[in-house]
Design an enzyme around this catalytic site. Structure first.
Site, PDB file in Angstrom:
ATOM      1  N   GLU A  24       0.894  -1.101  -0.151  1.00  0.00           N
ATOM      2  CA  GLU A  24       0.152   0.141  -0.209  1.00  0.00           C
ATOM      3  C   GLU A  24       0.597   1.006   0.128  1.00  0.00           C
ATOM      4  OE1 GLU A  24      -3.574   1.900   2.289  1.00  0.00           O
ATOM      5  OE2 GLU A  24      -2.472   0.194   3.826  1.00  0.00           O
ATOM      6  N   LYS A  30      -9.548   2.302  -3.562  1.00  0.00           N
ATOM      7  CA  LYS A  30     -10.777   1.780  -2.401  1.00  0.00           C
ATOM      8  C   LYS A  30     -12.134   2.541  -2.077  1.00  0.00           C
ATOM      9  CE  LYS A  30      -8.801   0.892   2.659  1.00  0.00           C
ATOM     10  NZ  LYS A  30      -8.023   1.068   3.504  1.00  0.00           N
ATOM     11  N   CYS A  83      -5.530  -2.679   2.813  1.00  0.00           N
ATOM     12  CA  CYS A  83      -5.859  -2.698   3.960  1.00  0.00           C
ATOM     13  C   CYS A  83      -7.073  -3.027   4.266  1.00  0.00           C
ATOM     14  CB  CYS A  83      -5.486  -1.458   4.470  1.00  0.00           C
ATOM     15  SG  CYS A  83      -4.819  -0.816   6.139  1.00  0.00           S
TER      16      CYS A  83
END
Length: 507
Positions: A272, A333, A385
């Site tokens: 990330e 995301k 995540c």
């Protein structure tokens, strides 16, 4: 109502027992793996709370939540204090508020439990697993949710693992709670010399525990024989310099140097925000990557995205993942972390303390129903995540995927148990979907997880290294992917409808 045990007549002892019972659940998760404490925790909760008047169940649930989240989720303190540049006193206060707020979910569930079952002991016992599950579901949904510390997650290495592809993590949690209730009922019946009834309850409770290991041998998805080679880079970049412009070149050089021997690997993975500048400013870096990649190789990396968004009608930022080389696709995301990636009530909170001004905390969530990344003809569904913690979200988005991939930067949480819990959650998602998952992180644990939720390769935390291995594509769906958690939630609602105490008006 069942009479209180003499041990629990003292309210302070009862309160302490509830806190301990909640804390025992943290020990079921990684790195402790004491999965058997799940039913024991439920048994202790019932021993204290089952005899309580309905008006006291709210506080009983809150104390249980304080034990659970106070032991299992206080790793947020590290990101607030160490990396949020927040004074210790304020960091402690915010952590206490965080734990106390999360504890309201079991508190409300217990209050609802009392409203539904009234003073009937048997109704309370039967309804408890349903109430616990609905409390978990609400916590994972309301205000973007906190889908963490679900009891079923502990069974990535427990005997109920075989049920995960069938009923998902909520189904496992439901049966763990039911097993704790069955322990209570069995003991209660034995004390009253009702041995036959006690035996029936015990046998019924044991059936899933005995059947699940056999189910674990079932292949719900078809795994290809042709491997895809993987090289995942764990840079172990200190969080203190992650967003410092003075160290930008050093970070990029680190990842490029680690990748040099692996440019011809099928799939190369950086974690990330491995490139900590937006794609519209990273042209030379991207060009260097594409020039070095082998003809059949794809590099996937986390890189912030900045540009005009048709979704918002304005220029915006996304926390994104992009494929370069012999692959294509970009994913934004969707499930953002409050305060870490966006700030609720931003106009009010910005500038008050350092924690509300963390780097890159102004992201916009990506649109729903985004496509997968393509890697050499394979469909790879990425998750960034925190997203991997949402069981139904991941199952719904992975139906047509050949492989799963998740990237993270758990450096925010130091050497706490948080990153290891995060790894176990990713393993549960691979188990639920019957798919290989590649996990790339900044400082650990980078891992390859097979379709049974087991790690085939890993790099320990806080080490710089390259993980190499192979993954295999999967086709087909597990039963859980077809239904998500709706059968379990529906069962919980049916129990509530038919078991609750009915109040019949006198007229």
């Amino acid at each position: 109502m069942a009479p209180a045990h003499p041990f629990f007549s003292n309210r302070w002892f009862s309160a302490a027992t509830l806190v301990v019972a909640g804390a025992l659940q943290t020990l079921t998760f990684s790195p402790f793996h004491a999965w058997w404490l799940g039913p024991v925790s439920i048994l202790l909760i019932l021993l204290v709370s089952l005899p309580l008047p309905a008006k006291k169940l709210f506080s009983a649930g809150w104390l249980t939540g304080v034990g659970l989240f106070g032991s299992g989720a206080t790793w947020v303190y590290i990101s607030i204090s160490e990396f949020g540049n927040t004074p210790v006193a304020i960091s402690v206060l915010l952590t206490v508020i965080f734990v106390a707020g999360l504890a309201l979910f079991p508190a409300l569930a217990f209050w609802f439990w009392g409203k539904l079952a009234k003073v009937s002991a048997w109704r309370r016992l039967v309804l408890f697993p349903a109430i616990w599950i609905l409390g978990d579901w609400l916590r994972g949904w309301l205000l973007t949710g906190f889908p963490w510390l679900y009891l079923g997650t502990a069974h990535t290495d427990g005997p109920l693992a075989g049920l995960a592809p069938v009923v998902g993590v909520h189904g496992l949690t439901l049966w763990i709670a039911a097993s704790g209730a069955a322990l209570f009922a069995t003991g209660w019946l034995i004390l009253r010399q009702r041995h036959a009834s006690a035996g029936v309850v015990a046998v019924v409770a044991l059936i899933p525990w005995l059947a699940a290991p056999a189910l674990n041998r079932v292949e719900w998805t078809e795994i290809s024989a042709e491997p895809t080679s993987v090289a995942a880079m764990q840079g172990n970049i200190p969080q203190q310099i992650k967003w410092d412009p003075d160290f930008l070149k050093e970070q990029i050089v680190t990842y490029l140097g680690m990748t040099n021997p692996y440019w011809d690997t099928d799939l190369i993975l950086w974690p990330e925000t491995a490139i900590p500048i937006p794609q519209d400013e990273a042209g030379k870096i991207i060009e260097h990557i594409e020039d070095n990649l082998g003809d059949e190789s794809t590099l996937i990396t986390g890189i912030p995205w900045h540009g005009y968004s048709e979704q918002t009608g304005d220029f915006t930022w996304h926390n994104s993942i992009t494929a370069f080389g012999n692959g294509e696709g970009i994913y934004h995301k969707q499930k953002l972390v409050p305060f870490g990636e966006y700030v609720p009530l931003e106009d009010v909170l910005r500038g008050l303390i350092g924690f509300f001004d963390l780097p890159m905390s102004s992201f916009t969530p990506g649109p729903e129903n985004q496509g997968s990344l393509e890697v050499d003809g394979a469909s790879v569904m990425p998750f960034i995540c925190y997203e991997v913690a949402y069981p139904d979200f991941l199952a719904r988005n992975s139906v047509s995927a050949d492989l799963l991939l998740t990237i993270s930067n758990d450096g925010w949480f130091g050497d706490s148990v948080g990153p290891l819990q995060h790894l176990q959650i990713a393993r549960m998602r691979a188990l639920e979907t019957g798919r290989y998952m590649i996990r790339g992180t900044n400082n650990g644990v980078t891992a390859i997880i097979n379709h049974k939720g087991q790690m085939t390769a890993r790099i320990p935390q806080f080490e710089r290294g390259v993980l190499t291995g192979e993954v295999f594509r999967a086709s087909g769906s597990t039963p859980y992917m077809s239904t998500a958690s709706w059968p379990v939630l529906t069962l919980a609602l049916i129990l509530i409808v038919f078991v609750r105490e009915r109040v019949i008006p006198k007229n």
